[in-house]
Design an enzyme around this catalytic site. Structure first.
Site, PDB file in Angstrom:
ATOM      1  N   TYR A  28      15.770 -74.579  27.643  1.00 22.78           N
ATOM      2  CA  TYR A  28      16.962 -75.476  27.628  1.00 22.78           C
ATOM      3  C   TYR A  28      18.045 -74.465  28.630  1.00 22.78           C
ATOM      4  CZ  TYR A  28      14.887 -78.217  23.809  1.00 22.78           C
ATOM      5  OH  TYR A  28      14.325 -78.920  22.487  1.00 22.78           O
ATOM      6  N   LYS A  48       7.804 -81.503  31.597  1.00 17.62           N
ATOM      7  CA  LYS A  48       7.698 -80.176  31.744  1.00 17.62           C
ATOM      8  C   LYS A  48       7.637 -79.553  33.048  1.00 17.62           C
ATOM      9  CE  LYS A  48       8.687 -80.402  27.011  1.00 17.62           C
ATOM     10  NZ  LYS A  48      10.444 -81.442  27.066  1.00 17.62           N
ATOM     11  N   HIS A  88      16.309 -83.287  27.222  1.00 14.72           N
ATOM     12  CA  HIS A  88      15.295 -82.972  27.036  1.00 14.72           C
ATOM     13  C   HIS A  88      14.566 -80.855  27.801  1.00 14.72           C
ATOM     14  CE1 HIS A  88      13.446 -86.357  25.318  1.00 14.72           C
ATOM     15  NE2 HIS A  88      13.801 -87.112  26.649  1.00 14.72           N
TER      16      HIS A  88
END
Length: 351
Positions: free
Chosen positions: A284, A326, A295
């Site tokens: 993060y 991602k 997310h």
């Protein structure tokens, strides 16, 4: 009139005369000029012209006329088959490309091909992609990674393109750490008693023992988190004892993962376990409060710089990361250089 080429095996090129320069080089970016209108073609370029029927034959040093089938059967050069498939595929997509070597390209990249932007060729001096080509059974050494594009040709001759780039994560998470919180070292984790709320809610260390219903959480921290905190005086624990426990639990991987964990925290990025995604960490970049957490952006896999990757494993990692929205990042730790880290991002690419 269809032209013929002559294989100069000593130079490793195919020479084509007549109006070859205007027909092949100037108009379509094949080869490089010699004297007059003669050009030199790399074997892969000649094979493509033979395949298209633009070149009638290649005459070898023994005088034998080679059509596309007989020329390719000789497989001139290493990995010729997979390189030809990629060359032909990118040509069909509207790209001009040349071997990444002089005199085809001035100041060539460390790659198999230099791919030029659509509508441009070798004379424009601009390279869109530095392209490496491997078959799916060809291992990729971590030390050989280069920024550019990796094309993998599978056993059914389908091609997958991966964009490879250096990507050092950066973030803005900067919560202060407490001092001397009471903590106990258990078998493979640490419990932190009565820490300030900010340690979890703003710095995102650990998980509350009470779950989501807490007033002041009792935190369960991983050995990585606990070592990092103990080294900075945030826990009443001997950092050497926590680090030694980590080594007992997971061996030499612990120091490597700790180096990456520490580097991420020092870059103001919050790393959390990536176990659910088959990675070492999910990260993060910007944590203000856990309640407003976005997310995670990256999945990080930690490897030594001596690692050797199978293209199938790279494809699996990249596909998994893409499936959960991602980006896959490989952190390569140099165990022989005080934990120096190289950060590499690998993503699917459609040229």
């Amino acid at each position: 009139m269809t032209l013929e080429g002559r294989f100069d095996e000593a130079a490793g090129v195919i020479r084509v005369g007549a109006d070859a320069r205007q027909r092949y080089h100037d108009s379509r970016g094949y080869g490089y000029p010699l004297t007059g209108n003669e050009i030199a073609l790399a074997p892969v370029e000649a094979a493509h012209l033979l395949f298209r029927g633009d070149l009638e034959a290649v005459i070898d040093d023994g005088g034998e006329r080679l059509d596309f089938r007989s020329f390719v059967a000789r497989e001139p050069g290493d990995d010729f088959g997979v390189r030809f498939l990629v060359y032909a595929d990118l040509r069909s997509r509207g790209f001009y490309l040349s071997p990444a070597a002089e005199p085809w390209v001035t100041d060539p990249p460390e790659a198999d091909f230099a791919v030029f932007p659509r509508g441009k060729g070798p004379r424009d001096g601009e390279v869109e992609y530095a392209l490496q080509v491997v078959g799916e059974r060809t291992d990729v050494n971590a030390t050989d990674l280069e920024a550019g594009v990796l094309a993998v040709v599978d056993e059914e001759s389908e091609i997958t393109y991966f964009e490879v780039s250096r990507r050092a994560p950066d973030g803005t998470t900067d919560a202060p750490l407490p001092e001397n919180c009471g903590a106990d070292l258990l078998a493979d984790r640490v419990v932190v008693w009565e820490p300030p709320l900010s340690l979890y809610e703003e710095a995102f260390f650990g998980q509350p023992l009470e779950g989501r219903e807490y007033d002041r959480p009792t935190l369960q921290c991983s050995l990585l988190e606990a070592t990092y905190l103990a080294e900075r005086g945030a826990l009443e624990l001997d950092p050497d004892a926590v680090r030694d426990r980590g080594r007992e639990v997971e061996g030499e991987r612990f120091d490597r993962r700790l180096a990456v964990y520490t580097a991420l925290r020092e870059r103001d990025v919050v790393p959390k376990t990536g176990y659910k995604f088959g990675a070492d960490f999910r990260t993060y970049a910007n944590v203000e409060t856990v309640d407003e957490l976005d997310h995670s952006e990256l999945l990080v896999r930690v490897h030594p710089t001596t690692s050797v990757f199978e293209p199938r494993d790279l494809a699996l990692d990249v596909r998994l990361a893409h499936g959960v929205r991602k980006t896959m990042v490989f952190a390569l730790v140099d165990d022989a250089a005080d934990g120096d880290i190289e950060w590499w991002s690998i993503e699917r690419l459609t040229p």
